[in-house]
Design an enzyme around this catalytic site. Structure first.
Site, PDB file in Angstrom:
ATOM      1  N   TYR A 138      37.439  40.622 -28.175  1.00 57.90           N
ATOM      2  CA  TYR A 138      36.677  40.703 -29.425  1.00 57.90           C
ATOM      3  C   TYR A 138      37.438  39.995 -30.555  1.00 57.90           C
ATOM      4  O   TYR A 138      36.866  39.164 -31.264  1.00 57.90           O
ATOM      5  CB  TYR A 138      36.408  42.166 -29.782  1.00 57.90           C
ATOM      6  CG  TYR A 138      35.736  42.344 -31.109  1.00 57.90           C
ATOM      7  CD1 TYR A 138      34.362  42.178 -31.240  1.00 57.90           C
ATOM      8  CD2 TYR A 138      36.468  42.679 -32.247  1.00 57.90           C
ATOM      9  CE1 TYR A 138      33.744  42.332 -32.467  1.00 57.90           C
ATOM     10  CE2 TYR A 138      35.851  42.838 -33.475  1.00 57.90           C
ATOM     11  CZ  TYR A 138      34.490  42.664 -33.579  1.00 57.90           C
ATOM     12  OH  TYR A 138      33.879  42.804 -34.794  1.00 57.90           O
ATOM     13  N   ASP A 178      30.254  48.553 -40.715  1.00 58.63           N
ATOM     14  CA  ASP A 178      31.301  47.661 -41.199  1.00 58.63           C
ATOM     15  C   ASP A 178      31.068  47.308 -42.663  1.00 58.63           C
ATOM     16  O   ASP A 178      30.166  46.541 -42.970  1.00 58.63           O
ATOM     17  CB  ASP A 178      31.336  46.394 -40.350  1.00 58.63           C
ATOM     18  CG  ASP A 178      32.513  45.489 -40.662  1.00 58.63           C
ATOM     19  OD1 ASP A 178      33.213  45.699 -41.671  1.00 58.63           O
ATOM     20  OD2 ASP A 178      32.740  44.551 -39.880  1.00 58.63           O
TER      21      ASP A 178
END
Length: 128
Positions: free
Chosen positions: A14, A38
């Site tokens: 990632y 986020d």
């Protein structure tokens, strides 16, 4: 259930994909019904279409790089990865210190991602 080693590998991948700006590669890591928060505290993005918009409208518009900033922590199905994102934030060079916490489904896809960072984690960098 996936192993700690699989969790570590997925989290490392990632960060690598974020650093490369590879949105399609990032999205391939997610389950169709995943959620992304986020930063933590914002309403979550739910489902791969919403998550795709989040990455394409954010990371996809930035010239950013990412690098690990410590060791990856993992258990079966869950893990945390500390990393830094270096970017141009409105004409100012910044480093964002982030810790992402992810939960994985039985197939090894991300089902939940929470990114921990705030204003105090946005550090100004000198112009090269």
């Amino acid at each position: 259930m996936i192993s700690e080693e699989q969790v570590r590998a997925s989290l490392a991948r990632y960060v690598e994909l974020v650093g490369a700006g590879d949105i399609d590669g990032i999205l391939a890591l997610y389950a169709e019904d995943a959620t992304v928060e986020d930063p933590v505290g914002k309403p979550p993005y739910v489902g791969i279409e919403a998550i795709s918009r989040f990455y394409r409208e954010g990371l996809g518009r930035l010239d950013a790089t990412a690098r690990l900033d410590g060791s990856i922590r993992a258990t079966r199905n869950c893990g945390a990865v500390p990393f830094c994102v270096d970017l141009d934030w409105g004409g100012s060079l910044r480093t964002i210190e982030v810790i992402d916490v992810m939960e994985f489904d039985a197939e090894g896809r991300i089902r939940s991602m929470k990114a921990y960072w705030g204003e105090s984690n946005m550090i100004a960098r000198e112009q090269p």
